[in-house]
Design an enzyme around this catalytic site. Structure first.
Site, PDB file in Angstrom:
ATOM      1  N   ARG A  85       0.830  -1.214   0.000  1.00  0.00           N
ATOM      2  CA  ARG A  85       0.000   0.000   0.000  1.00  0.00           C
ATOM      3  C   ARG A  85       0.865   1.265   0.000  1.00  0.00           C
ATOM      4  NH1 ARG A  85      -5.264   1.496   1.304  1.00  0.00           N
ATOM      5  NH2 ARG A  85      -5.543   3.364   2.573  1.00  0.00           N
ATOM      6  N   ASN A 130      -3.954   9.630   4.074  1.00  0.00           N
ATOM      7  CA  ASN A 130      -2.780   8.889   4.539  1.00  0.00           C
ATOM      8  C   ASN A 130      -2.658   8.794   6.057  1.00  0.00           C
ATOM      9  OD1 ASN A 130      -1.865   8.294   1.949  1.00  0.00           O
ATOM     10  ND2 ASN A 130      -0.659  10.170   1.806  1.00  0.00           N
ATOM     11  N   HIS A 175      -5.967  -6.302  -1.700  1.00  0.00           N
ATOM     12  CA  HIS A 175      -6.799  -6.311  -0.500  1.00  0.00           C
ATOM     13  C   HIS A 175      -7.160  -7.732  -0.065  1.00  0.00           C
ATOM     14  CE1 HIS A 175      -8.366  -1.878  -0.650  1.00  0.00           C
ATOM     15  NE2 HIS A 175      -7.062  -1.972  -0.487  1.00  0.00           N
ATOM     16  N   HIS A 201       0.525   4.343  -2.678  1.00  0.00           N
ATOM     17  CA  HIS A 201       0.233   5.723  -2.279  1.00  0.00           C
ATOM     18  C   HIS A 201       1.377   6.665  -2.630  1.00  0.00           C
ATOM     19  CE1 HIS A 201      -3.537   5.666   0.368  1.00  0.00           C
ATOM     20  NE2 HIS A 201      -3.486   4.487  -0.250  1.00  0.00           N
TER      21      HIS A 201
END
Length: 322
Positions: free
Chosen positions: A63, A95, A194, A67
């Site tokens: 992740r 975040n 996920h 990001h």
């Protein structure tokens, strides 16, 4: 006079050559083979050690890479702390309290610096750690292209407009990925990460308490046990995949078909829209999902890298070299 003219032409030629090198700089997997041959093995060992201590860290490192790349490109800008000239991306609404793994990257960077000072960028460490995290929990591997350099800036102001949120509709999600050069299929494959990790109650409360038609009733009932309407439960965690939360597999897609996606932006991938067929395919063909995920991670790693002589190689990932 002739000497001066010749010298000027020589300097111009050198500058033109350097400019050409910078414009043509590109990423390739053997970038550190001669300058830091033990870089990848050092990153791999440190990453695996972190995940062995906390299995959830695998999802966090994947992740973190995502990001980072979606804001300013894959340049490690997400790692920068607040400074007089920097407003950290860490503190954005999306975040903050969500992105983890900064400390792991700091440890990895320190170990790499100890063997090859000033050679390996934080941006490349983040990219390699994401790949190693996938492998550590049974996921696919891929060849990471290297040669990124680190940014000297962060941009908290564009985080909100560049990253998907838990409640985004399908068409917005498709556009966000398209704007980064990623296809609809890339988006669904990357969402498959996920299959590991956890989410905070705050991100799925509305779905389990209010969305009665698009969620399995038993699944919602189970999730409500640790995610009440009371905001005191905001930080309570639930696995994104209730079946195999610590293993990288295709159960995420099987869950979506059964209306057991935890987050709205996950379930929206199988809700009568244009991505239903991809979800269905990945639920039946795990090898296809893993191959597409690996390919999508490579493409994501190509988003606007800093190369050549731009940026810098940070000595510490959370601060710019001065």
């Amino acid at each position: 006079m002739a000497f001066t003219s010749t010298c000027t032409c020589f300097i111009f030629a050198i500058l033109l050559f350097l400019s050409s090198m910078q414009s043509e700089a590109h990423l390739y997997s053997k970038f550190y083979d001669h300058t830091c041959p033990k870089a990848l093995s050092t990153i791999r060992t440190a990453t695996r050690r972190a995940i062995s201590r906390e299995r959830r860290m695998a999802a966090s490192l994947i992740r973190l890479h995502f990001h980072d790349c979606f804001v300013q490109g894959c340049d490690a800008s997400i790692l920068l702390d607040d400074a007089p000239s920097i407003l950290s991306e860490k503190n954005s609404r999306i975040n903050e309290n969500s992105i983890r793994g900064y400390d792991v990257i700091d440890v990895v960077k320190a170990q790499v610096e100890s063997i090859c000072p000033g050679i390996v960028s934080c941006a490349d460490i983040v990219a390699v750690a994401a790949r190693d995290a996938s492998v550590a929990v049974g996921g696919p591997t891929w060849t990471v292209k290297l040669g990124r350099r680190d940014s000297t800036t962060a941009n908290v102001n564009i985080v909100e407009n560049n990253l998907p949120t838990a409640k985004d509709p399908l068409e917005k999600l498709i556009k966000l990925f398209h704007d980064k050069g990623l296809s609809k299929r890339d988006m669904v494959a990357l969402s498959g990460s996920h299959t590991i990790g956890q989410a905070r109650c705050e991100t799925f409360r509305d779905r389990i308490h209010n969305n009665t038609s698009e969620i399995d009733a038993d699944f919602a009932r189970t999730r409500k046990r640790k995610c009440s309407l009371d905001t005191d439960s905001n930080e309570n965690l639930a696995p994104l995949d209730l079946v195999t939360p610590n293993s990288f597999d295709n159960n995420y897609f099987k869950n979506l078909i059964k209306k057991k996606g935890l987050i709205e932006s996950d379930q929206i991938l199988f809700s009568g829209g244009s991505t239903d067929s991809i979800v269905w395919e990945y639920s039946k063909r795990p090898s296809t999902f893993e191959a597409d995920f690996a390919a999508a991670m490579v493409r994501m790693g190509d988003i606007d890298p800093i190369t050549g002589f731009k940026g810098q190689i940070r000595k510490r990932c959370n601060v710019v070299n001065y």
